[in-house]
Design an enzyme around this catalytic site. Structure first.
Site, PDB file in Angstrom:
ATOM      1  N   GLY A 159      -3.870  -7.700  -4.717  1.00 14.14           N
ATOM      2  CA  GLY A 159      -4.631  -8.200  -5.848  1.00 14.14           C
ATOM      3  C   GLY A 159      -4.975  -7.154  -6.895  1.00 14.14           C
ATOM      4  O   GLY A 159      -4.496  -6.015  -6.867  1.00 14.14           O
TER       5      GLY A 159
ATOM      6  N   CYS B 283      -2.814   3.396  -2.328  1.00 16.29           N
ATOM      7  CA  CYS B 283      -2.460   2.126  -2.970  1.00 16.29           C
ATOM      8  C   CYS B 283      -3.663   1.523  -3.701  1.00 16.29           C
ATOM      9  O   CYS B 283      -4.122   2.080  -4.687  1.00 16.29           O
ATOM     10  CB  CYS B 283      -1.868   1.176  -1.941  1.00 16.29           C
ATOM     11  SG  CYS B 283      -1.075  -0.289  -2.650  1.00 16.29           S
ATOM     12  N   LEU B 284      -4.207   0.405  -3.240  1.00 19.25           N
ATOM     13  CA  LEU B 284      -5.387  -0.162  -3.880  1.00 19.25           C
ATOM     14  C   LEU B 284      -6.535   0.836  -3.839  1.00 19.25           C
ATOM     15  O   LEU B 284      -7.307   0.948  -4.798  1.00 19.25           O
ATOM     16  CB  LEU B 284      -5.794  -1.470  -3.196  1.00 19.25           C
ATOM     17  CG  LEU B 284      -7.002  -2.187  -3.812  1.00 19.25           C
ATOM     18  CD1 LEU B 284      -6.699  -2.690  -5.213  1.00 19.25           C
ATOM     19  CD2 LEU B 284      -7.467  -3.344  -2.922  1.00 19.25           C
TER      20      LEU B 284
ATOM     21  N   GLN C 180      -6.225   3.107  -6.741  1.00 14.58           N
ATOM     22  CA  GLN C 180      -6.646   2.467  -7.986  1.00 14.58           C
ATOM     23  C   GLN C 180      -8.169   2.376  -8.062  1.00 14.58           C
ATOM     24  O   GLN C 180      -8.763   2.594  -9.128  1.00 14.58           O
ATOM     25  CB  GLN C 180      -6.008   1.083  -8.082  1.00 14.58           C
ATOM     26  CG  GLN C 180      -4.486   1.113  -8.132  1.00 14.58           C
ATOM     27  CD  GLN C 180      -3.859  -0.212  -7.728  1.00 14.58           C
ATOM     28  OE1 GLN C 180      -4.534  -1.230  -7.625  1.00 14.58           O
ATOM     29  NE2 GLN C 180      -2.556  -0.204  -7.476  1.00 14.58           N
TER      30      GLN C 180
ATOM     31  N   ASN D 229       4.486  -0.237  -2.692  1.00 15.38           N
ATOM     32  CA  ASN D 229       4.188  -1.663  -2.769  1.00 15.38           C
ATOM     33  C   ASN D 229       2.951  -1.872  -3.629  1.00 15.38           C
ATOM     34  O   ASN D 229       1.832  -1.859  -3.136  1.00 15.38           O
ATOM     35  CB  ASN D 229       3.960  -2.257  -1.380  1.00 15.38           C
ATOM     36  CG  ASN D 229       3.566  -3.725  -1.452  1.00 15.38           C
ATOM     37  OD1 ASN D 229       3.858  -4.402  -2.431  1.00 15.38           O
ATOM     38  ND2 ASN D 229       2.898  -4.222  -0.427  1.00 15.38           N
TER      39      ASN D 229
ATOM     40  N   PHE E   8      -0.083  -3.151  -9.648  1.00 15.66           N
ATOM     41  CA  PHE E   8      -1.022  -2.577 -10.605  1.00 15.66           C
ATOM     42  C   PHE E   8      -0.917  -1.055 -10.512  1.00 15.66           C
ATOM     43  O   PHE E   8      -0.474  -0.515  -9.502  1.00 15.66           O
ATOM     44  CB  PHE E   8      -2.452  -3.018 -10.305  1.00 15.66           C
ATOM     45  CG  PHE E   8      -2.701  -4.487 -10.532  1.00 15.66           C
ATOM     46  CD1 PHE E   8      -3.284  -4.939 -11.703  1.00 15.66           C
ATOM     47  CD2 PHE E   8      -2.344  -5.419  -9.566  1.00 15.66           C
ATOM     48  CE1 PHE E   8      -3.508  -6.293 -11.917  1.00 15.66           C
ATOM     49  CE2 PHE E   8      -2.562  -6.777  -9.758  1.00 15.66           C
ATOM     50  CZ  PHE E   8      -3.140  -7.212 -10.944  1.00 15.66           C
TER      51      PHE E   8
ATOM     52  N   HIS F 105       2.892   4.763  -0.309  1.00 15.42           N
ATOM     53  CA  HIS F 105       2.451   4.609   1.074  1.00 15.42           C
ATOM     54  C   HIS F 105       2.960   5.769   1.931  1.00 15.42           C
ATOM     55  O   HIS F 105       4.066   5.717   2.477  1.00 15.42           O
ATOM     56  CB  HIS F 105       2.964   3.283   1.636  1.00 15.42           C
ATOM     57  CG  HIS F 105       2.200   2.096   1.154  1.00 15.42           C
ATOM     58  ND1 HIS F 105       1.195   1.503   1.876  1.00 15.42           N
ATOM     59  CD2 HIS F 105       2.256   1.414  -0.013  1.00 15.42           C
ATOM     60  CE1 HIS F 105       0.680   0.497   1.193  1.00 15.42           C
ATOM     61  NE2 HIS F 105       1.313   0.433   0.039  1.00 15.42           N
TER      62      HIS F 105
ATOM     63  N   GLU G 102       2.173   6.548   4.809  1.00 21.06           N
ATOM     64  CA  GLU G 102       2.346   6.160   6.209  1.00 21.06           C
ATOM     65  C   GLU G 102       3.690   5.501   6.443  1.00 21.06           C
ATOM     66  O   GLU G 102       4.073   5.246   7.586  1.00 21.06           O
ATOM     67  CB  GLU G 102       1.217   5.217   6.627  1.00 21.06           C
ATOM     68  CG  GLU G 102       1.420   3.758   6.286  1.00 21.06           C
ATOM     69  CD  GLU G 102       1.298   3.428   4.804  1.00 21.06           C
ATOM     70  OE1 GLU G 102       1.645   2.306   4.404  1.00 21.06           O
ATOM     71  OE2 GLU G 102       0.842   4.304   4.045  1.00 21.06           O
TER      72      GLU G 102
END
Length: 376
Positions: free
Chosen positions: A239, A265-266, A269, A307, A310, A349, A351
């Site tokens: 999202g 990732c998120l 951000q 992945n 945004f 990522h 990982e």
């Protein structure tokens, strides 16, 4: 003979194929992933919530699925689109065929379409709203209407949707070929915010000596500080990051306390937003396990797993943040580090799972920050 299925896009484009999963209908944002392996990890990555994933590699399903390769406890992708399903499962680790797995998890799947054509369309027009339908007597016009009715991911807060509902301890280390999971003796207590965390992230932290307490996305900073953590981890997730004001507020508190922070990732951000940067919706995002990223200080190039739809806008970075990594595909920001706080983050990522492990040393940098902050 397989059931008919189709993909309808918001622009009216329709692809006809055959079902490889559950009978039914699902809507979401249609994206393409360029990874050659790891379809099970992709399906169970919470970051794919509300997304229909198109795999560009043409031959999928040859190794089946198994319990160990799941990155969460359920399938989060809204649907799967492939060129061809392997008729055989040939792996000593395979426990179930992919189509059976999709049907068991009630996931609509589509095979037999020209995925190269779909990928080109998504590259030209960007990720689009789509509806994937499997069954008899499909109403094409209704499918197109359902695709157009999907709200889209812009402005959608999904982190609190996929997050754990209660805190828990994670003690499992990284899997090895002998089937055992190993971990160091815990040295640091790290609280990990679950915005859609992948299991392999948690494993790699435990492997490096972290005692992990995983908490829900909306956990207030005060509750986390009461746990007396040595550091904070901000997980990946789906999202739009901007609506996650609860997380942004908590991160700002942790920055004031000078706690070591690592975001992926998120989480990357959200750290950027907490420091005053802005985020943007990308045209079609980065999804795959073969994305080159440059570490700017040493000039090293890493092949990474990605992945995200945004990104943090590098032009909006405040003076408190410095750029550490950039994508060599499109030059977008991939890494930041606070200039005066022990806080950093990475868009990709490290990982992997699936993907190469070139960026795994980022976990070691977090451990270095924890050592410096605690003296342990």
């Amino acid at each position: 003979m397989r059931t008919s299925a189709l993909l309808a896009l918001e622009d009216g484009t329709v692809y006809h194929g055959e079902s490889i999963g559950a009978v039914g209908q699902s809507v979401g944002e249609v994206v393409f992933n360029t990874a050659m392996t790891g379809y099970q990890e992709i399906l169970t990555d919470p970051s794919y919530c509300r997304q229909i994933v198109t795999l560009t590699y043409p031959h999928i399903g040859n190794v089946g699925v198994n319990r160990e390769d799941e990155e969460s406890d359920q399938v989060f992708a809204s649907g799967l689109i492939i060129r061809e399903l392997s008729p055989l499962v040939s792996s000593w680790r395979g426990e179930e065929a992919l189509d059976v797995y999709l049907e068991r998890h009630n996931i609509v799947g589509l095979a037999g379409i020209d995925t190269r054509s779909l990928t080109r369309l998504l590259r030209e027009k960007g990720a689009m709203k789509g509806c994937i339908v499997a069954g008899d007597n499909i109403d094409v016009d209704a499918a197109i209407a359902a695709a157009r009715a999907f709200d889209g991911l812009k402005g959608m807060d999904l982190a609190k949707v996929v997050s754990t509902k209660s805190a828990y301890e994670w003690t499992e280390g990284v899997w090895h070929i002998d089937g055992e999971a190993r971990a160091q003796q815990p040295r640091f207590h790290v609280v990990a915010y679950d915005f859609g965390a992948k299991k392999n992230i948690l494993r790699m932290l435990v492997e490096r000596g972290c005692k992990l307490t995983v908490v829900p996305a909306e956990t207030p900073a005060e509750e986390v500080l009461a746990m007396n953590p040595d550091g904070i981890f901000l997980s990946n997730g789906p999202g739009d990051p901007e609506p996650c004001d609860y997380a942004i507020k908590a991160i700002q508190t942790f920055l004031e306390k000078d706690l070591p922070i690592f975001g992926i990732c998120l989480g990357h951000q959200l750290l950027g937003l907490a420091c005053g940067a802005k985020t943007v919706k990308m045209k079609f995002g980065h999804h795959g396990a073969n994305h080159p990223v440059q570490e700017l200080l040493a000039g090293l190039v890493m092949i990474t797993s990605q992945n995200h739809g945004f990104a943090v806008d590098e032009a909006s970075l405040p003076e408190t943040l410095q750029t550490t990594h950039r994508s060599l595909f499109d030059g977008t920001l991939q890494g930041i580090h606070h200039v005066s706080k022990p806080a950093f983050s990475f868009q990709g990522h490290p990982e992997a799972s699936p993907g190469p492990q070139d960026a795994a040393p980022l976990f070691d940098h977090f451990i270095d920050l924890l050592e410096h902050a605690t003296g342990k």
